[in-house]
Design a protein around this motif. Structure first.
Motif, short mmCIF file in Angstrom:
data_model
loop_
_atom_site.label_atom_id
_atom_site.label_comp_id
_atom_site.label_asym_id
_atom_site.label_seq_id
_atom_site.Cartn_x
_atom_site.Cartn_y
_atom_site.Cartn_z
N GLY A 21 0.80 -1.07 -0.06
CA GLY A 21 0.06 -0.04 -0.26
C GLY A 21 0.98 1.27 -0.10
N VAL A 22 1.96 0.98 0.20
CA VAL A 22 2.95 2.28 0.31
C VAL A 22 3.90 2.58 -1.16
CG1 VAL A 22 4.92 3.31 1.53
CG2 VAL A 22 3.32 2.07 2.79
N THR A 23 4.38 1.48 -1.53
CA THR A 23 4.90 1.52 -2.90
C THR A 23 4.31 1.18 -4.15
OG1 THR A 23 6.06 -0.60 -2.68
CG2 THR A 23 7.37 1.36 -1.65
N GLY A 24 3.33 0.47 -3.77
CA GLY A 24 2.44 -0.33 -5.08
C GLY A 24 3.24 -1.28 -5.66
N GLN A 25 4.21 -1.78 -5.11
CA GLN A 25 5.03 -2.90 -5.52
C GLN A 25 4.78 -4.15 -4.72
OE1 GLN A 25 7.46 -2.63 -8.03
NE2 GLN A 25 6.25 -0.56 -8.07
N PRO A 26 4.94 -5.40 -5.33
CA PRO A 26 4.74 -6.73 -4.85
C PRO A 26 5.48 -6.88 -3.50
CG PRO A 26 5.37 -7.06 -7.05
CD PRO A 26 5.57 -5.53 -6.64
N LEU A 27 4.69 -7.38 -2.52
CA LEU A 27 5.16 -7.43 -1.05
C LEU A 27 4.99 -8.82 -0.47
CD1 LEU A 27 6.43 -5.45 1.33
CD2 LEU A 27 3.91 -5.31 1.99
N HIS A 28 6.21 -9.32 0.16
CA HIS A 28 5.65 -10.51 1.03
C HIS A 28 5.14 -10.06 2.39
CE1 HIS A 28 5.28 -14.84 1.17
NE2 HIS A 28 5.86 -15.13 2.14
N ALA A 29 4.06 -10.39 2.78
CA ALA A 29 3.61 -9.71 4.05
C ALA A 29 2.42 -11.07 4.68
CB ALA A 29 2.75 -8.80 3.88
N PRO A 30 3.64 -11.93 5.15
CA PRO A 30 2.92 -13.24 5.88
C PRO A 30 2.25 -12.90 7.28
CG PRO A 30 5.24 -13.36 6.03
CD PRO A 30 4.95 -11.89 5.30
N LEU A 31 1.11 -11.93 7.10
CA LEU A 31 0.13 -11.54 8.30
C LEU A 31 -0.83 -12.28 8.53
CD1 LEU A 31 1.48 -7.87 8.22
CD2 LEU A 31 2.56 -9.50 9.86
N ALA A 32 -1.29 -12.49 9.81
CA ALA A 32 -2.40 -13.29 10.23
C ALA A 32 -3.48 -12.57 9.47
CB ALA A 32 -2.91 -13.27 11.46
N LEU A 33 -3.64 -11.19 9.47
CA LEU A 33 -4.99 -10.68 8.91
C LEU A 33 -5.16 -10.69 7.63
CD1 LEU A 33 -7.44 -8.80 9.76
CD2 LEU A 33 -6.19 -6.94 9.65
N THR A 92 -20.31 -15.40 -12.14
CA THR A 92 -21.54 -14.51 -11.99
C THR A 92 -20.98 -13.47 -11.06
OG1 THR A 92 -22.56 -15.83 -10.27
CG2 THR A 92 -22.99 -16.07 -12.61
N GLY A 93 -21.65 -12.38 -11.03
CA GLY A 93 -21.58 -11.18 -10.11
C GLY A 93 -20.02 -10.67 -10.12
N ARG A 94 -19.71 -9.76 -9.23
CA ARG A 94 -18.38 -8.80 -9.39
C ARG A 94 -17.32 -9.84 -8.40
NH1 ARG A 94 -18.59 -2.77 -7.22
NH2 ARG A 94 -18.71 -3.97 -5.24
N PRO A 95 -15.92 -10.03 -9.16
CA PRO A 95 -15.32 -10.80 -8.23
C PRO A 95 -14.66 -9.81 -6.99
CG PRO A 95 -14.12 -10.08 -10.41
CD PRO A 95 -15.78 -9.52 -10.24
N ALA A 96 -14.31 -10.55 -5.97
CA ALA A 96 -14.01 -10.06 -4.63
C ALA A 96 -12.53 -9.62 -5.02
CB ALA A 96 -13.85 -10.94 -3.57
N ARG A 97 -11.97 -8.60 -4.35
CA ARG A 97 -10.72 -7.91 -4.70
C ARG A 97 -9.61 -8.07 -3.42
NH1 ARG A 97 -9.32 -4.22 -8.58
NH2 ARG A 97 -10.56 -4.30 -10.34
N MET A 98 -8.33 -8.21 -3.45
CA MET A 98 -7.71 -8.31 -2.33
C MET A 98 -7.18 -6.91 -2.42
SD MET A 98 -6.34 -9.68 0.38
CE MET A 98 -4.90 -8.86 1.59
N LYS A 99 -7.31 -6.33 -1.00
CA LYS A 99 -6.83 -4.75 -0.82
C LYS A 99 -5.22 -4.81 -1.03
CE LYS A 99 -6.20 -5.22 3.90
NZ LYS A 99 -5.21 -4.44 4.45
N LYS A 100 -4.71 -3.70 -1.19
CA LYS A 100 -3.24 -3.50 -1.03
C LYS A 100 -2.94 -3.60 0.63
CE LYS A 100 -2.77 -0.37 -4.69
NZ LYS A 100 -2.08 0.87 -5.13
N VAL A 101 -1.75 -3.95 1.03
CA VAL A 101 -1.46 -4.06 2.43
C VAL A 101 -0.55 -3.27 2.73
CG1 VAL A 101 -2.26 -6.65 2.21
CG2 VAL A 101 0.20 -6.17 1.87
#
Lengths: 410, 410
Positions: free
Chosen positions: B249-261, B279-288
């Motif tokens: 969420g800071v740089t927009g780059q790929p990030l390994h963030a192995p956190l529980a949440l 069908t329907g709108r696909p769910a999106r993963m947020k930036k982290v």
């Protein structure tokens, strides 16, 4: 002052950041004490001053004038009293008098009239000294405008468990003995409650009279109307602190937000602009979010932005949820956290939050303030990377739980 | 698990949210335990499974496949050991074995190898049981990548005051007695340290082998490359949790963030998309934003976003300040709070923060995370309406003090 009143600070002098002498020396300014400005001559740019009623007036010219006249305690006519046991709590002299009474007399029962921050701060201070307290909230609602009624009820119930009585009744008059000591208070419902000290925490009013007499315009929220540079409606007169209307960071509308940090920051802005003499870039006062807290009965009671009630009162189509969560993971020692989250229905924009808990309430309100300042929606809050550390914060932070509940309602 | 290891939870079963049976019944799915997926046939959309080495393989067809293979503990070759006193701490079975040893043997001295979150969690657990601990940090730097060295030094010094030894040395080999018990560890500097338990907290690796064999692409941060819907590079295969690269969420780059949440949220997204059938709108993963904390030695140690070192390592022109402030007003009971704030020089954009203190560190890091998510500058943080309540938070919150210091540096 609440800490001093609780008897936890040895001397009121410790609350004084600057004496007049130290202030004068530090900033190289002339400080006139025991001097009242009685009028402003905006044509000739002079202020008329006097050292007291009946004393002769003299004039001081100004190039730039800053009004930092603050606010005063407001007491309804029926409750005005010269009794030595009846107090307001606004300035350090008030606090000294109350502390002296607490230190030298046995107070069997203290009555607090008013349910805002000052009333709750005083309640906490007296309660810490072991004094039995009754607080009269004329609406039965603590921190009305800041807390919605369900959060207030939760607090009333908690204080009740501690033996603190919160009464839904209006104090209409005081019964003072011929020797000037308080005997009791009389309420709208006809009750008479004996007491040996009364604190009147019945609100404040901005000290706008001097400026109004000079023709300064007031804003809709009751303070002086100022621009982002804190210039009033009159040339060369700036104003700051509790006596001005700021701009709300949530709605963009004028807002009276008499908070310490706003006083500090606006004082800096007004001072810089009054002193700059037209060169350089003028300093700007930021928008403000009304956010505050009180420590009472072992709880942190915090709020930020708009309550549901206050949002509806200004015409917003708002919706709110209240959830209970915990301060840490369920297997770790933890305390309950109550969160109320308010958002605008259609835009989903966050409007405010109220958080009550033994720990972590203030900082969680700060998290919501960050979101309010950036115009976040409830979805942005749900997307937050809340830290999970089992002893410190649960996997699903109370704010995340509240955001999820509000998403479902929307 | 740290709470369980500290002996504060009666049974490891209390850490289990779902048994296989309960999970199957709750979600109406078939659960196969003691079953390994050995390969994926992406052409025919089948997985090959077996119940163990040497057992025969069978196939299960799929319409949609989710890889949630997580990560595993990584142990350097020189430290691999079959000793009954040498452990890793990744899953509940690891924790059970460690707890059983702690419950049944007298551990005079525990050695922890590794200075990340797992190492510090274990250190805290052992220390709470009264076990003497030595932690070897090969770089002499705790939470490297998360904390800058001055914050790490502060923590090392604090732990030293508690009698916990943090050693700037690399453990190279283990000395195991013929009966399988540990005798000592040997370090790069030639020291030999006797001990009766060793915890190897030497990092983790995402379990990508199965997917790689099937041709799934890896991202630059080491997990599977996925799109915002968590679809991998292969049709009908989604991935989630510790085994994928998210977007920072800071740089927009790929990030390994192995956190529980992130595991929780990405599991939900992958599940929704795998199940939706187009069908329907696909769910999106947020930036982290990478934000985490650990409770160790009575301190909250929290960080969010990028440290100065890590920011510089990815080529950002970053600058940082470290300040010391307090958790509440100076006249109220309060504890020191240390804040390090990192920003990009030219844009003034916040990049991260590190906060250490006895209380209030985690939630202050959460406040900074809010700002990181909205792309705030250091000036936006300075403009925050931090709550002032003398017993709960000082007039100038530690984050405000840090923002001011950084403004001056910029």
């Amino acid at each position: 002052m609440p800490i001093y009143l609780a008897g936890e600070v040895s001397s009121a002098d410790k609350l004084v950041r600057f004496t007049p002498e130290k202030f004068a020396a530090t900033y190289n300014v002339e400080v006139l004490t025991h001097t009242e400005v009685v009028s402003i001559d905006t044509e000739r740019r002079k202020v008329r001053i006097t050292s007291g009623p009946g004393e002769k007036e003299t004039s001081i010219p100004y190039d730039a004038l800053i009004l930092a006249t603050g606010a005063r305690a407001h007491v309804p006519d029926g409750l005005k009293s010269a009794s030595k046991d009846v107090f307001v709590l606004r300035d350090l002299e008030d606090a000294r008098q109350i502390a002296q009474t607490l230190d030298t007399q046995t107070i069997h029962h203290a009555v607090i009239v008013g349910s805002g921050y000052v009333g709750l701060d005083a309640l906490e201070s007296f309660h810490r000294r072991g004094i039995r307290c009754t607080l009269f909230a004329s609406s039965g609602h603590l921190l009305k405008g800041a807390l919605d009624v369900d959060m207030s009820d939760l607090l009333v119930s908690h204080l009740g468990d501690l033996g603190i009585s919160i009464r839904n009744d209006r104090v209409q008059s005081l019964d003072v003995a011929p020797d000037g000591s308080i005997r009791s208070v009389h309420t709208a419902s006809g009750e008479q409650t004996g007491c040996s000290l009364v604190l009147l925490a019945t609100g404040t009013r901005p000290n706008t009279a001097l400026g109004e007499k000079a023709g300064l315009k007031l804003g809709p929220a009751g303070g002086f109307q100022v621009d982002t540079h804190l210039l009033t409606s009159m040339a060369s007169i700036w104003a700051c602190g509790d006596v001005v209307d700021f701009t709300d960071g949530v709605t963009g509308q004028p807002l009276h937000a008499p908070l310490a940090l706003n006083a500090f920051l606006s004082g800096r802005v007004a001072g810089q602009n009054a002193a700059r003499g037209g060169t350089g870039r003028p300093a700007r006062m930021k928008k403000v979010v009304r956010a505050a807290a009180v420590a009472v009965g072992g709880l942190e009671v915090a709020h930020t932005g708009w309550s549901l009630e206050s949002a509806i009162s200004i015409g917003l189509d708002a919706v709110a949820v209240t959830i209970q969560s915990r301060s840490a993971a369920s297997l770790a020692p933890n305390n309950p956290l109550h969160v109320r989250l308010v958002a605008e229905r259609t835009s989903r924009k966050l409007l405010g939050a109220q958080v009550i808990g033994k720990e972590g309430a203030v900082q969680r309100a700060n998290v919501v303030t960050s979101h309010l300042r950036s115009g976040s929606t409830v979805d942005d809050l749900y997307d937050m990377d809340f830290i999970y550390a089992p002893r410190l914060s649960p996997l699903h932070d109370a704010l995340l739980v509240a955001a999820r509940a509000l998403q479902k309602d929307l």
